[in-house]
Design an enzyme around this catalytic site. Structure first.
Site, PDB file in Angstrom:
ATOM      1  N   THR A 133      28.740  43.680  50.805  1.00 30.41           N
ATOM      2  CA  THR A 133      30.003  44.012  50.145  1.00 30.41           C
ATOM      3  C   THR A 133      29.825  44.789  48.844  1.00 30.41           C
ATOM      4  OG1 THR A 133      31.826  42.970  48.897  1.00 30.41           O
ATOM      5  CG2 THR A 133      29.879  41.647  49.207  1.00 30.41           C
ATOM      6  N   GLU A 135      31.227  44.025  46.288  1.00 30.28           N
ATOM      7  CA  GLU A 135      31.197  43.028  45.211  1.00 30.28           C
ATOM      8  C   GLU A 135      29.784  42.842  44.657  1.00 30.28           C
ATOM      9  OE1 GLU A 135      33.671  40.880  43.600  1.00 30.28           O
ATOM     10  OE2 GLU A 135      34.768  42.631  44.271  1.00 30.28           O
ATOM     11  N   TYR A 156      31.140  34.368  44.844  1.00 34.50           N
ATOM     12  CA  TYR A 156      31.132  35.090  46.127  1.00 34.50           C
ATOM     13  C   TYR A 156      30.094  36.207  46.095  1.00 34.50           C
ATOM     14  CZ  TYR A 156      32.646  38.451  49.688  1.00 34.50           C
ATOM     15  OH  TYR A 156      32.673  39.357  50.735  1.00 34.50           O
ATOM     16  N   LYS A 160      26.690  36.576  48.312  1.00 33.35           N
ATOM     17  CA  LYS A 160      26.477  37.752  49.174  1.00 33.35           C
ATOM     18  C   LYS A 160      25.180  38.489  48.823  1.00 33.35           C
ATOM     19  CE  LYS A 160      29.920  38.217  52.196  1.00 33.35           C
ATOM     20  NZ  LYS A 160      29.731  38.396  53.651  1.00 33.35           N
TER      21      LYS A 160
HETATM   22  P1  NAP Z   1      38.174  37.078  56.658  1.00 36.96           P
HETATM   23  O1  NAP Z   1      39.402  37.661  57.279  1.00 36.96           O
HETATM   24  O2  NAP Z   1      38.294  36.144  55.511  1.00 36.96           O
HETATM   25  O3  NAP Z   1      37.359  36.369  57.841  1.00 36.96           O
HETATM   26  C1  NAP Z   1      36.292  35.493  57.564  1.00 36.96           C
HETATM   27  C2  NAP Z   1      35.870  34.830  58.850  1.00 36.96           C
HETATM   28  O4  NAP Z   1      34.835  33.881  58.555  1.00 36.96           O
HETATM   29  C3  NAP Z   1      36.998  34.046  59.558  1.00 36.96           C
HETATM   30  O5  NAP Z   1      36.834  34.169  60.931  1.00 36.96           O
HETATM   31  C4  NAP Z   1      36.724  32.622  59.103  1.00 36.96           C
HETATM   32  O6  NAP Z   1      37.232  31.650  59.976  1.00 36.96           O
HETATM   33  C5  NAP Z   1      35.205  32.631  59.145  1.00 36.96           C
HETATM   34  N1  NAP Z   1      34.616  31.527  58.394  1.00 36.96           N
HETATM   35  C6  NAP Z   1      34.919  31.112  57.150  1.00 36.96           C
HETATM   36  N2  NAP Z   1      34.153  30.059  56.816  1.00 36.96           N
HETATM   37  C7  NAP Z   1      33.362  29.796  57.879  1.00 36.96           C
HETATM   38  C8  NAP Z   1      32.377  28.821  58.161  1.00 36.96           C
HETATM   39  N3  NAP Z   1      32.050  27.875  57.281  1.00 36.96           N
HETATM   40  N4  NAP Z   1      31.763  28.848  59.376  1.00 36.96           N
HETATM   41  C9  NAP Z   1      32.116  29.785  60.300  1.00 36.96           C
HETATM   42  N5  NAP Z   1      33.048  30.724  60.098  1.00 36.96           N
HETATM   43  C10 NAP Z   1      33.664  30.723  58.896  1.00 36.96           C
HETATM   44  O7  NAP Z   1      37.186  38.251  56.188  1.00 36.96           O
HETATM   45  P2  NAP Z   1      37.142  39.793  56.636  1.00 36.96           P
HETATM   46  O8  NAP Z   1      37.976  40.574  55.697  1.00 36.96           O
HETATM   47  O9  NAP Z   1      37.332  39.891  58.090  1.00 36.96           O
HETATM   48  O10 NAP Z   1      35.631  40.144  56.261  1.00 36.96           O
HETATM   49  C11 NAP Z   1      34.578  39.954  57.204  1.00 36.96           C
HETATM   50  C12 NAP Z   1      33.269  39.818  56.456  1.00 36.96           C
HETATM   51  O11 NAP Z   1      33.033  40.993  55.679  1.00 36.96           O
HETATM   52  C13 NAP Z   1      33.191  38.669  55.475  1.00 36.96           C
HETATM   53  O12 NAP Z   1      31.858  38.206  55.460  1.00 36.96           O
HETATM   54  C14 NAP Z   1      33.544  39.300  54.148  1.00 36.96           C
HETATM   55  O13 NAP Z   1      32.975  38.547  53.092  1.00 36.96           O
HETATM   56  C15 NAP Z   1      32.895  40.648  54.312  1.00 36.96           C
HETATM   57  N6  NAP Z   1      33.500  41.760  53.589  1.00 36.96           N
HETATM   58  C16 NAP Z   1      34.843  41.995  53.652  1.00 36.96           C
HETATM   59  C17 NAP Z   1      35.379  43.087  53.010  1.00 36.96           C
HETATM   60  C18 NAP Z   1      36.832  43.416  53.091  1.00 36.96           C
HETATM   61  O14 NAP Z   1      37.303  44.209  52.271  1.00 36.96           O
HETATM   62  N7  NAP Z   1      37.574  42.876  54.067  1.00 36.96           N
HETATM   63  C19 NAP Z   1      34.529  43.974  52.300  1.00 36.96           C
HETATM   64  C20 NAP Z   1      33.159  43.714  52.292  1.00 36.96           C
HETATM   65  C21 NAP Z   1      32.654  42.615  52.943  1.00 36.96           C
HETATM   66  P3  NAP Z   1      38.773  31.126  59.853  1.00 36.96           P
HETATM   67  O15 NAP Z   1      39.607  32.159  60.558  1.00 36.96           O
HETATM   68  O16 NAP Z   1      38.728  29.818  60.536  1.00 36.96           O
HETATM   69  O17 NAP Z   1      39.070  31.026  58.376  1.00 36.96           O
HETATM   70  O1  F7E Z   2      41.553  41.714  44.863  1.00 37.80           O
HETATM   71  C1  F7E Z   2      43.305  42.210  41.697  1.00 37.80           C
HETATM   72  C2  F7E Z   2      42.058  41.373  41.687  1.00 37.80           C
HETATM   73  O2  F7E Z   2      41.499  39.687  46.295  1.00 37.80           O
HETATM   74  C3  F7E Z   2      41.503  43.088  44.557  1.00 37.80           C
HETATM   75  C4  F7E Z   2      37.365  40.667  49.635  1.00 37.80           C
HETATM   76  O3  F7E Z   2      37.599  41.128  50.940  1.00 37.80           O
HETATM   77  O4  F7E Z   2      37.030  42.900  48.828  1.00 37.80           O
HETATM   78  C5  F7E Z   2      37.799  41.731  48.642  1.00 37.80           C
HETATM   79  O5  F7E Z   2      37.619  41.237  47.327  1.00 37.80           O
HETATM   80  C6  F7E Z   2      41.821  43.297  43.081  1.00 37.80           C
HETATM   81  C7  F7E Z   2      41.040  42.398  42.137  1.00 37.80           C
HETATM   82  O6  F7E Z   2      39.995  41.672  46.810  1.00 37.80           O
HETATM   83  C8  F7E Z   2      46.103  39.992  42.269  1.00 37.80           C
HETATM   84  O7  F7E Z   2      41.795  40.821  40.395  1.00 37.80           O
HETATM   85  C9  F7E Z   2      45.602  41.561  40.876  1.00 37.80           C
HETATM   86  O8  F7E Z   2      40.591  43.152  41.040  1.00 37.80           O
HETATM   87  O9  F7E Z   2      42.363  41.851  47.263  1.00 37.80           O
HETATM   88  P1  F7E Z   2      41.424  41.171  46.380  1.00 37.80           P
HETATM   89  P2  F7E Z   2      38.561  41.671  46.112  1.00 37.80           P
HETATM   90  O10 F7E Z   2      38.446  40.650  45.057  1.00 37.80           O
HETATM   91  O11 F7E Z   2      38.272  43.085  45.724  1.00 37.80           O
HETATM   92  C10 F7E Z   2      35.616  42.740  48.654  1.00 37.80           C
HETATM   93  C11 F7E Z   2      34.955  44.068  48.942  1.00 37.80           C
HETATM   94  C12 F7E Z   2      35.074  41.609  49.435  1.00 37.80           C
HETATM   95  O12 F7E Z   2      33.920  41.630  49.863  1.00 37.80           O
HETATM   96  C13 F7E Z   2      35.881  40.358  49.472  1.00 37.80           C
HETATM   97  O13 F7E Z   2      35.485  39.532  50.575  1.00 37.80           O
HETATM   98  O14 F7E Z   2      43.186  42.979  42.883  1.00 37.80           O
HETATM   99  N1  F7E Z   2      44.558  41.438  41.732  1.00 37.80           N
HETATM  100  N2  F7E Z   2      46.553  40.688  41.184  1.00 37.80           N
HETATM  101  C14 F7E Z   2      44.838  40.480  42.617  1.00 37.80           C
HETATM  102  N3  F7E Z   2      44.144  39.994  43.663  1.00 37.80           N
HETATM  103  C15 F7E Z   2      44.718  39.021  44.403  1.00 37.80           C
HETATM  104  N4  F7E Z   2      44.057  38.524  45.480  1.00 37.80           N
HETATM  105  N5  F7E Z   2      45.955  38.506  44.081  1.00 37.80           N
HETATM  106  C16 F7E Z   2      46.692  38.974  43.032  1.00 37.80           C
HETATM  107  O15 F7E Z   2      47.782  38.499  42.758  1.00 37.80           O
END
Ligand code: NAP
Ligand code: F7E
Length: 340
Positions: A133, A135, A156, A160
């Site tokens: 990620t 992050e 987090y 990661k």
């Molecule tokens: P998500 O919607 O939060 O999905 C996470 C998945 O992990 C869900 O299927 C969840 O199951 C499962 N999970 C959570 N805890 C678990 C555990 N203890 N054992 C087994 N499974 C578990 O995340 P996503 O947005 O699809 O992202 C997929 C991956 O990419 C994650 O690893 C995330 O950290 C990473 N990532 C995401 C982004 C992004 O912007 N979306 C960017 C960079 C990296 P449940 O459905 O039961 O909760």
């Molecule tokens: O926040 C700001 C917050 O929670 C984005 C995950 O998929 O992407 C995700 O992480 C920004 C942050 O995503 C609110 O402070 C303001 O600066 O949508 P987010 P994230 O933290 O960037 C990365 C790449 C991952 O890997 C993670 O798994 O938005 N923000 N106001 C807020 N964020 C939330 N959630 N809620 C608010 O009210």
């Protein structure tokens, strides 16, 4: 012997897992996914591809499990003998990781080592994708590429980074075809409702419908590089198809503030966001990641992957999807959550 490939996806019920499963089924794969036992249904994103366990020629198989359960991971890898493993499972919410840091480290960090060890124990030749990620970069300023130093800013991000290096280490130590996809934020109508984009687009739909009149937000000056999840899972698959394993950034290369995303989402339905949005410090993080903008040049050159949908179009498509979902719900038509 058939040429059909088998893939194992952890986190198949999540946003990315559901899109990736669809992509792989479309390519003819047999797909195995790990889901958690839950007291309520947590497979709604898989409704469109769910296959009856009694159906013949089934290609999607769901298994109960958890990344904290090493024996289960070992059993499933040994039994399914996957050609490709996509490790998408995580406690993926950055703000929540400050509240449950120990659990986040266990699931999001140690879970990866458990899976890598399960692969090693099975003695199989498989290709491994790790959901790394942006992050990881944390406070290191943009643009961020594969060579930018890491400085994570949350439990987090710290979990990661462990998984990132575990993936590199198993590649170097054991010759595993293991790749990190360093993905910048990617969103969709299937995005969890507490991530910022979906929180905004869902609120816009509810405000238009007269069901909500305020939206409380944290730091709206944060900059993110938002792309479309459906396109990013293609990049994951491409990494696993390369002759050599490697690490790649997937991003659009364009940044925007949360404020700009608010403006784009509200103006799409003719509303002024300032009339509805209020600040609430509970949505701020103890340490923020101020700006993430990726440099996807390597992915373009080596994988031929380019993000087509940038944040403005993404905001519009997510608002439209949330409005449609709400209309369907209000009119009593049966819909599953997060269609799109
Ligand atoms: P998500 O919607 O939060 O999905 C996470 C998945 O992990 C869900 O299927 C969840 O199951 C499962 N999970 C959570 N805890 C678990 C555990 N203890 N054992 C087994 N499974 C578990 O995340 P996503 O947005 O699809 O992202 C997929 C991956 O990419 C994650 O690893 C995330 O950290 C990473 N990532 C995401 C982004 C992004 O912007 N979306 C960017 C960079 C990296 P449940 O459905 O039961 O909760
Ligand atoms: O926040 C700001 C917050 O929670 C984005 C995950 O998929 O992407 C995700 O992480 C920004 C942050 O995503 C609110 O402070 C303001 O600066 O949508 P987010 P994230 O933290 O960037 C990365 C790449 C991952 O890997 C993670 O798994 O938005 N923000 N106001 C807020 N964020 C939330 N959630 N809620 C608010 O009210």
């Amino acid at each position: 012997m058939s040429g059909q490939k088998t893939a194992l996806i952890t986190g198949i019920s999540g946003q990315d897992g559901s899109y990736l499963a669809e992509l792989l089924l479309g390519k003819g794969y047999e797909v195995h996914g790990i889901i958690r036992r839950s007291s309520s249904i947590n497979t709604s994103r898989l409704d469109d591809i769910y296959q009856d366990p009694h159906a013949s020629h089934r290609r999607l198989f769901l298994h109960y499990g958890d990344t904290t359960d090493a024996s289960m991971l070992a059993n499933i890898v040994r039994e399914t003998q996957p050609d490709e493993v996509y490790n998408l499972a995580a406690q993926s919410h950055v703000k929540v990781s400050f509240e449950i840091p120990d659990y986040t480290g266990d699931v999001t960090g140690l879970g990866t080592i458990r899976l890598l060890e399960a692969i090693r124990a099975a003695g199989i030749s498989t290709r491994f994708y790790q959901a790394s990620t942006s992050e990881l970069y944390g406070s290191t300023p943009p643009p961020q590429s594969e060579t930018t130093p890491f400085h994570p800013r949350s439990p987090y991000g710290v979990a990661k980074i462990y998984s990132y290096w575990a993936t590199v280490n198993y590649r170097e130590a054991y010759g595993l075809h293991a790749s990190n996809g360093i993905l910048f934020n990617h969103e969709s109508p299937r995005r969890g409702e507490t991530f910022v984009t979906r929180k905004i687009t869902r609120a816009v739909a509810r405000i238009v419908a007269g069901l909500q009149d305020k939206l409380y937000m944290g730091n709206i000056d944060a900059v993110r590089d938002w792309g479309y999840a459906k396109e990013y899972v293609e990049g994951m698959w491409l990494m696993a198809q390369q002759d050599e394993p490697d690490d790649y950034v997937l991003a659009t290369g364009e940044g925007a503030t949360v404020r700009q995303f608010l403006e784009a989402s509200f103006s799409h339905v003719g509303l002024e966001w300032e009339k509805y949005v209020e600040h609430d410090s509970r949505y701020e993080r103890p340490s923020e990641v101020d700006a993430l903008i990726g440099d996807p040049a390597k992915a373009k050159e080596k994988l031929g992957w380019v993000a087509k949908t940038h944040w403005r179009d993404l905001a519009k498509l997510m608002v439209d999807a949330d409005r449609k979902q709400l209309d369907d719900e209000l009119s009593g038509r049966h819909v599953r959550a997060d269609r799109g």
